[in-house]
Design an enzyme around this catalytic site. Structure first.
Site, PDB file in Angstrom:
ATOM      1  N   HIS A  23       0.863  -1.181   0.000  1.00  0.00           N
ATOM      2  CA  HIS A  23       0.000   0.000   0.000  1.00  0.00           C
ATOM      3  C   HIS A  23       0.903   1.236   0.000  1.00  0.00           C
ATOM      4  O   HIS A  23       1.908   1.266   0.712  1.00  0.00           O
ATOM      5  CB  HIS A  23      -0.901  -0.014   1.242  1.00  0.00           C
ATOM      6  CG  HIS A  23      -1.910   1.089   1.253  1.00  0.00           C
ATOM      7  ND1 HIS A  23      -1.570   2.393   1.561  1.00  0.00           N
ATOM      8  CD2 HIS A  23      -3.243   1.103   0.997  1.00  0.00           C
ATOM      9  CE1 HIS A  23      -2.655   3.146   1.508  1.00  0.00           C
ATOM     10  NE2 HIS A  23      -3.676   2.387   1.150  1.00  0.00           N
ATOM     11  N   ASP A  25       0.924   4.177   1.342  1.00  0.00           N
ATOM     12  CA  ASP A  25       1.248   4.758   2.653  1.00  0.00           C
ATOM     13  C   ASP A  25       2.201   3.859   3.429  1.00  0.00           C
ATOM     14  O   ASP A  25       3.132   4.329   4.089  1.00  0.00           O
ATOM     15  CB  ASP A  25      -0.024   4.974   3.477  1.00  0.00           C
ATOM     16  CG  ASP A  25      -0.953   6.008   2.872  1.00  0.00           C
ATOM     17  OD1 ASP A  25      -0.456   6.912   2.160  1.00  0.00           O
ATOM     18  OD2 ASP A  25      -2.173   5.913   3.095  1.00  0.00           O
ATOM     19  N   LYS A  26       1.980   2.551   3.360  1.00  0.00           N
ATOM     20  CA  LYS A  26       2.846   1.615   4.076  1.00  0.00           C
ATOM     21  C   LYS A  26       4.236   1.539   3.452  1.00  0.00           C
ATOM     22  O   LYS A  26       5.227   1.345   4.159  1.00  0.00           O
ATOM     23  CB  LYS A  26       2.206   0.231   4.109  1.00  0.00           C
ATOM     24  CG  LYS A  26       1.274   0.049   5.292  1.00  0.00           C
ATOM     25  CD  LYS A  26       2.076  -0.230   6.555  1.00  0.00           C
ATOM     26  CE  LYS A  26       1.443   0.452   7.744  1.00  0.00           C
ATOM     27  NZ  LYS A  26       2.291   1.374   8.437  1.00  0.00           N
ATOM     28  N   GLU A  51       9.890  12.006   6.862  1.00  0.00           N
ATOM     29  CA  GLU A  51       8.657  11.710   6.130  1.00  0.00           C
ATOM     30  C   GLU A  51       9.010  11.261   4.716  1.00  0.00           C
ATOM     31  O   GLU A  51       9.954  11.763   4.105  1.00  0.00           O
ATOM     32  CB  GLU A  51       7.763  12.957   6.045  1.00  0.00           C
ATOM     33  CG  GLU A  51       7.548  13.684   7.359  1.00  0.00           C
ATOM     34  CD  GLU A  51       6.674  12.933   8.321  1.00  0.00           C
ATOM     35  OE1 GLU A  51       5.971  11.997   7.892  1.00  0.00           O
ATOM     36  OE2 GLU A  51       6.687  13.274   9.512  1.00  0.00           O
ATOM     37  N   GLU A  64      14.385  15.565   8.900  1.00  0.00           N
ATOM     38  CA  GLU A  64      15.651  15.916   9.516  1.00  0.00           C
ATOM     39  C   GLU A  64      16.315  14.667  10.081  1.00  0.00           C
ATOM     40  O   GLU A  64      15.631  13.769  10.586  1.00  0.00           O
ATOM     41  CB  GLU A  64      15.459  16.912  10.674  1.00  0.00           C
ATOM     42  CG  GLU A  64      14.691  18.181  10.312  1.00  0.00           C
ATOM     43  CD  GLU A  64      13.186  17.978  10.312  1.00  0.00           C
ATOM     44  OE1 GLU A  64      12.519  18.518   9.401  1.00  0.00           O
ATOM     45  OE2 GLU A  64      12.687  17.263  11.193  1.00  0.00           O
ATOM     46  N   LYS A 177      -5.533  -4.635   0.782  1.00  0.00           N
ATOM     47  CA  LYS A 177      -6.204  -4.167   2.000  1.00  0.00           C
ATOM     48  C   LYS A 177      -7.085  -5.294   2.539  1.00  0.00           C
ATOM     49  O   LYS A 177      -7.535  -6.161   1.788  1.00  0.00           O
ATOM     50  CB  LYS A 177      -7.064  -2.929   1.721  1.00  0.00           C
ATOM     51  CG  LYS A 177      -6.327  -1.768   1.107  1.00  0.00           C
ATOM     52  CD  LYS A 177      -7.234  -0.568   0.885  1.00  0.00           C
ATOM     53  CE  LYS A 177      -7.467   0.204   2.163  1.00  0.00           C
ATOM     54  NZ  LYS A 177      -8.163   1.498   1.916  1.00  0.00           N
ATOM     55  N   PHE A 243      -8.295  -5.249 -10.144  1.00  0.00           N
ATOM     56  CA  PHE A 243      -7.383  -4.427  -9.336  1.00  0.00           C
ATOM     57  C   PHE A 243      -5.964  -4.717  -9.842  1.00  0.00           C
ATOM     58  O   PHE A 243      -5.167  -5.350  -9.163  1.00  0.00           O
ATOM     59  CB  PHE A 243      -7.544  -4.772  -7.857  1.00  0.00           C
ATOM     60  CG  PHE A 243      -6.749  -3.914  -6.894  1.00  0.00           C
ATOM     61  CD1 PHE A 243      -5.934  -2.883  -7.313  1.00  0.00           C
ATOM     62  CD2 PHE A 243      -6.832  -4.161  -5.529  1.00  0.00           C
ATOM     63  CE1 PHE A 243      -5.211  -2.112  -6.404  1.00  0.00           C
ATOM     64  CE2 PHE A 243      -6.115  -3.407  -4.605  1.00  0.00           C
ATOM     65  CZ  PHE A 243      -5.305  -2.378  -5.048  1.00  0.00           C
ATOM     66  N   ASP A 251      -2.325   5.443  -6.345  1.00  0.00           N
ATOM     67  CA  ASP A 251      -2.618   6.370  -5.247  1.00  0.00           C
ATOM     68  C   ASP A 251      -1.328   6.939  -4.686  1.00  0.00           C
ATOM     69  O   ASP A 251      -0.315   6.232  -4.580  1.00  0.00           O
ATOM     70  CB  ASP A 251      -3.358   5.656  -4.108  1.00  0.00           C
ATOM     71  CG  ASP A 251      -4.735   5.168  -4.516  1.00  0.00           C
ATOM     72  OD1 ASP A 251      -5.624   6.004  -4.705  1.00  0.00           O
ATOM     73  OD2 ASP A 251      -4.894   3.941  -4.642  1.00  0.00           O
ATOM     74  N   ALA A 252      -1.368   8.193  -4.265  1.00  0.00           N
ATOM     75  CA  ALA A 252      -0.223   8.789  -3.579  1.00  0.00           C
ATOM     76  C   ALA A 252      -0.074   8.162  -2.198  1.00  0.00           C
ATOM     77  O   ALA A 252      -1.054   7.728  -1.582  1.00  0.00           O
ATOM     78  CB  ALA A 252      -0.410  10.297  -3.456  1.00  0.00           C
ATOM     79  N   ARG A 257       0.146   7.910   7.563  1.00  0.00           N
ATOM     80  CA  ARG A 257      -1.277   8.063   7.216  1.00  0.00           C
ATOM     81  C   ARG A 257      -2.068   6.790   7.504  1.00  0.00           C
ATOM     82  O   ARG A 257      -3.244   6.689   7.125  1.00  0.00           O
ATOM     83  CB  ARG A 257      -1.418   8.474   5.750  1.00  0.00           C
ATOM     84  CG  ARG A 257      -2.691   9.258   5.478  1.00  0.00           C
ATOM     85  CD  ARG A 257      -2.614  10.077   4.223  1.00  0.00           C
ATOM     86  NE  ARG A 257      -2.242   9.295   3.045  1.00  0.00           N
ATOM     87  CZ  ARG A 257      -2.056   9.833   1.836  1.00  0.00           C
ATOM     88  NH1 ARG A 257      -2.196  11.132   1.667  1.00  0.00           N
ATOM     89  NH2 ARG A 257      -1.724   9.068   0.815  1.00  0.00           N
ATOM     90  N   LYS A 258      -1.450   5.832   8.184  1.00  0.00           N
ATOM     91  CA  LYS A 258      -2.166   4.605   8.566  1.00  0.00           C
ATOM     92  C   LYS A 258      -1.968   4.342  10.059  1.00  0.00           C
ATOM     93  O   LYS A 258      -1.615   3.250  10.488  1.00  0.00           O
ATOM     94  CB  LYS A 258      -1.661   3.421   7.731  1.00  0.00           C
ATOM     95  CG  LYS A 258      -2.145   3.466   6.293  1.00  0.00           C
ATOM     96  CD  LYS A 258      -3.631   3.239   6.181  1.00  0.00           C
ATOM     97  CE  LYS A 258      -4.176   3.429   4.773  1.00  0.00           C
ATOM     98  NZ  LYS A 258      -4.309   4.852   4.406  1.00  0.00           N
ATOM     99  N   LYS A 278      10.635   8.110  13.077  1.00  0.00           N
ATOM    100  CA  LYS A 278      10.978   8.815  14.316  1.00  0.00           C
ATOM    101  C   LYS A 278      11.804   7.924  15.228  1.00  0.00           C
ATOM    102  O   LYS A 278      11.422   6.777  15.496  1.00  0.00           O
ATOM    103  CB  LYS A 278       9.709   9.252  15.045  1.00  0.00           C
ATOM    104  CG  LYS A 278       8.860  10.244  14.270  1.00  0.00           C
ATOM    105  CD  LYS A 278       7.578  10.577  15.007  1.00  0.00           C
ATOM    106  CE  LYS A 278       6.723  11.553  14.197  1.00  0.00           C
ATOM    107  NZ  LYS A 278       5.427  11.823  14.850  1.00  0.00           N
ATOM    108  N   LYS A 282      11.431  10.617  20.300  1.00  0.00           N
ATOM    109  CA  LYS A 282      10.112  11.159  19.953  1.00  0.00           C
ATOM    110  C   LYS A 282       9.055  10.340  20.681  1.00  0.00           C
ATOM    111  O   LYS A 282       8.815   9.184  20.361  1.00  0.00           O
ATOM    112  CB  LYS A 282       9.868  11.101  18.451  1.00  0.00           C
ATOM    113  CG  LYS A 282      11.027  11.542  17.557  1.00  0.00           C
ATOM    114  CD  LYS A 282      11.472  12.957  17.802  1.00  0.00           C
ATOM    115  CE  LYS A 282      12.447  13.424  16.711  1.00  0.00           C
ATOM    116  NZ  LYS A 282      13.805  12.846  16.804  1.00  0.00           N
ATOM    117  N   ASP A 284       5.973  10.429  20.566  1.00  0.00           N
ATOM    118  CA  ASP A 284       4.898   9.936  19.699  1.00  0.00           C
ATOM    119  C   ASP A 284       5.033   8.433  19.519  1.00  0.00           C
ATOM    120  O   ASP A 284       4.035   7.706  19.507  1.00  0.00           O
ATOM    121  CB  ASP A 284       4.983  10.597  18.317  1.00  0.00           C
ATOM    122  CG  ASP A 284       4.319  11.953  18.269  1.00  0.00           C
ATOM    123  OD1 ASP A 284       3.531  12.261  19.172  1.00  0.00           O
ATOM    124  OD2 ASP A 284       4.598  12.700  17.311  1.00  0.00           O
TER     125      ASP A 284
END
Length: 392
Positions: A23, A25-26, A51, A64, A177, A243, A251-252, A257-258, A278, A282, A284
């Site tokens: 995918h 995003d992955k 990113e 960074e 998916k 598919f 898709d971008a 985003r997941k 990260k 971090k 997060d």
């Protein structure tokens, strides 16, 4: 919905989803974490906030990195290597790892952030940013203490990758998916899984494939989900039809985003901060891992059947601003949530320096977290999945 008519009042339905390593995003998450791993291999104290974005014929790196001997890591080479390993070897499949454009804008970490967070602050390492993080565990599955809907979604996507790589289902392509809706029955203040109401799988594939639905049902769904849950289950396999075009061509993609796929499939809140790219300074990432560690330890100790942890931080400050514990009413008889909070306080130290030390988070082990979930895994490198023996 009509298909849910007749549902008993003490039953409810809940759905989770996951996505495969191909995918878009992955793919970005895996590139970001592969670069983090490469930096940690050279310098275990490396700091990274990276990113990745992708679209047709292109991968972009933004962020960074602060580390010693940065010239020892080749960001473009790592990017191409990940794309190739995931399976993107031609434009027809979705991206050509060798020919795609790789754009890099990754300077050093801000000096102001470095001074506030980690310079000369080994034990009093400050949180890398403000924010709120959550940890969750439940006894749906005795081995993983992870929600079944999300566990099975992750495992089905992982199974499709295994079948693709082995050649057993060689017509599969990297992008896919999965989604599961499960029926639960309420028992007092808790609930238990009853059956899988429906399963949805959408997978990229080669042209002119025959027998796709039967193969996915037999070799993926029935191989992952125990038969005891496949009762009156409805199957949706590639419901949109063909598919063939997938990955970044279709898709971008973007790192982070997941975040629900990465965590608990919707069973717990999320503070909003992504994990991949990260380093462990971090919070997060590291505090979310520690929250899972704490919640799983409480459930493993039999103190509750499900537990939610929330923690909050300020940038540059070591100790959290707050810690919240919620058992959703499933706390062990003779205890309450205040007792759980006391046990957490007596057994766990949420300072970033301790989290990094206790969970050994300076190791280059993060790329494999970036697909199929950061939690509910049995890999021994996932130290946050190994419950702590508690004193109470």
């Amino acid at each position: 919905p009509k298909e849910m008519e007749g549902k008993r009042n003490d039953h409810f339905f809940f759905a989770s989803e996951s996505v495969g390593e191909g995918h878009p995003d992955k793919l970005c998450d895996q590139i970001s974490d592969a670069i983090l791993d490469a930096a940690l291999e050279v310098d275990p104290d490396a700091k990274s906030g990276l990113e990745t974005a992708t679209k047709t014929g292109m991968v972009v790196l933004l962020g960074e990195i602060r580390m010693k001997d940065r010239d020892k890591i080749d960001l473009e080479q790592i990017t191409r290597k990940v794309c190739k390993e995931v399976g993107f070897t031609s434009e027809e499949i979705g991206l050509d790892a060798e020919k795609c454009q790789v754009i890099i804008n990754v300077p050093d970490q801000s000096e102001e952030i470095a001074q506030a967070v980690h310079v000369d602050k080994e034990e009093d390492l400050g949180a890398g940013d403000q924010g709120i993080m959550f940890g969750y565990a439940c006894d749906d599955d005795e081995e993983t203490l992870h929600p079944l809907t999300h566990l099975y979604c992750n495992k089905m996507c992982e199974k499709m990758a295994e079948l693709r790589r082995s050649g057993e289902l060689g017509w599969l392509r990297p992008d896919c998916k999965s989604q599961i809706t499960m029926e639960y029955k309420k028992e007092g203040k808790d609930f238990v899984p009853v059956r899988v109401h429906n399963v949805l799988i959408s997978t990229q594939h080669d042209p002119d494939v025959e027998g796709l639905e039967e193969a996915i049902k037999e070799k993926v769904i029935h191989a992952v989900i125990p038969e005891k849950y496949l009762i009156d289950t409805t199957y949706f396999i590639n419901p949109s039809g063909s598919f063939i075009s997938g990955g970044p061509e279709a898709d971008a993609g973007l790192t982070g985003r997941k975040i629900i796929v990465d965590t608990y499939g919707g069973w717990a809140p999320h503070g909003g901060g992504a994990f991949s790219g990260k380093d462990a300074s971090k919070v997060d990432r590291s505090a979310a891992y520690y929250g899972r560690y704490v919640a799983k330890s409480l459930v493993a100790a039999g103190l509750a059947r499900r537990v939610l942890i929330q923690v909050s931080y300020s940038i540059g400050v070591a100790k959290p601003l707050s810690i919240h514990v919620d058992s959703h009413g499933t706390v062990k008889d003779g205890y309450d949530d205040d007792d759980l909070a006391r046990i957490v306080d007596e057994n766990f130290d949420f300072r970033p320096s301790n989290i990094i030390k206790e969970l050994d988070l300076k190791r280059p082990i993060f790329r494999k977290t970036a697909a199929y979930g950061h939690f509910g895994r049995t890999d021994p490198d996932f130290t946050w999945e190994q419950p702590k023996t508690l004193n109470f």
